[in-house]
Write an enzyme that holds these catalytic residues in place. Structure first.
Site, PDB file in Angstrom:
ATOM      1  N   TYR A 261      -1.206  -8.265  -8.021  1.00 46.41           N
ATOM      2  CA  TYR A 261      -2.039  -7.448  -7.132  1.00 46.41           C
ATOM      3  C   TYR A 261      -2.342  -8.210  -5.846  1.00 46.41           C
ATOM      4  CZ  TYR A 261      -6.148  -4.739  -5.628  1.00 46.41           C
ATOM      5  OH  TYR A 261      -7.053  -3.988  -4.897  1.00 46.41           O
TER       6      TYR A 261
ATOM      7  N   SER B 232      -7.626  -5.293   0.452  1.00 46.50           N
ATOM      8  CA  SER B 232      -8.583  -5.876  -0.479  1.00 46.50           C
ATOM      9  C   SER B 232      -8.960  -7.253   0.046  1.00 46.50           C
ATOM     10  CB  SER B 232      -7.956  -6.021  -1.879  1.00 46.50           C
ATOM     11  OG  SER B 232      -8.748  -6.844  -2.718  1.00 46.50           O
TER      12      SER B 232
END
Length: 251
Positions: A149, A136
């Site tokens: 995350y 990401s």
């Protein structure tokens, strides 16, 4: 059936499905891995060609072993591993529980580590192989409300870079693809959470995410899959975190 074997985790939808479709089109026998067998079967029917569906929870060590045992018994060793499966969580750091933290680490860092560890030996023996992890853009920056995350994605990018340095001389490469906000079911869940927190409609919440990217839209899953395929096909790309985010993070 012939052709090299590619394992794609989280292949029932979104980026995983788009990636499996691309790999199948490029001549790979494609292994679709996920927790929901019905979604995998639907994906296989859509993709066509040589596909093998394996239901597995990759946070369970024995099921990682079972996945690769099944692939090797059916088709032989996997030349490509795309570690796409993962999950997300949005919460302020002060409200993030130990259980939520551990869930992010287990799903987004430990599971890819175990898959890479299990997939590598036959790649090293054959002196060819490709590993691609879907990370990401928050593997490269901090972002509010997604501390667990973000930490897990920073960790998996570090894992990829270390593996890349270790295996390159053996004909194997390892890379990460780092998407921004992608139009997937996981983003739908993020949109719903934003709408609930802000007291707005889902359309307004989706627009918030779209405006965070210079292209003012969500990234398409096939755009991420194209980056994955480039890592698979180009042996000179190694140890990279390739951004697919419309220019939000310029690195």
């Amino acid at each position: 059936m012939s052709g090299p074997v590619a394992v794609v985790t989280g292949a029932g939808q979104g980026i995983g499905l788009a990636t499996a479709r691309r790999l199948s089109g490029a001549g790979y026998r494609t292994v679709l891995v996920g927790r929901d067998r019905a979604k995998l079967d639907e994906a296989a029917a859509e993709i066509g060609g040589a596909t093998l569906c394996v239901e597995a929870d990759l946070t369970v060590p024995a099921q990682v072993e079972g996945l690769f045992d099944t692939v090797e018994a059916t088709w032989g060793w996997a030349e490509v591993l795309v570690a796409n499966a993962g999950t997300s969580l949005a919460a302020p750091i002060t409200q993030t529980t130990d259980a939520q933290w551990q869930q992010m680490i287990d799903s987004n860092l430990t599971a890819p580590f175990r898959c890479i560890r299990r997939a590598l030996p036959p790649m090293l023996e054959a002196r060819r192989g490709r590993i691609v992890v879907i990370a990401s853009v928050v593997a490269k920056r901090g972002e509010r409300l997604v501390s667990a995350y973000t930490a897990s994605k920073h960790g998996v990018l570090g894992l990829v870079r270390a593996v890349a340095d270790e295996v390159a001389r053996h004909g194997v490469t390892a890379n990460a693809v780092c998407p921004g906000y992608v139009d997937t079911p996981m983003t739908d869940a993020t949109v719903a959470a934003i709408a609930d927190r802000m007291g707005t409609s889902t359309d307004e919440a989706r627009a918030v995410l779209e405006r965070r990217q210079p292209i003012h839209r969500l990234v398409r899953p096939d755009e991420v899959a194209a980056a994955v395929l480039s890592c698979v096909q180009n042996g000179a790309i190694n140890g990279q975190g390739i951004n697919v985010d419309g220019g939000a993070v310029q690195s």
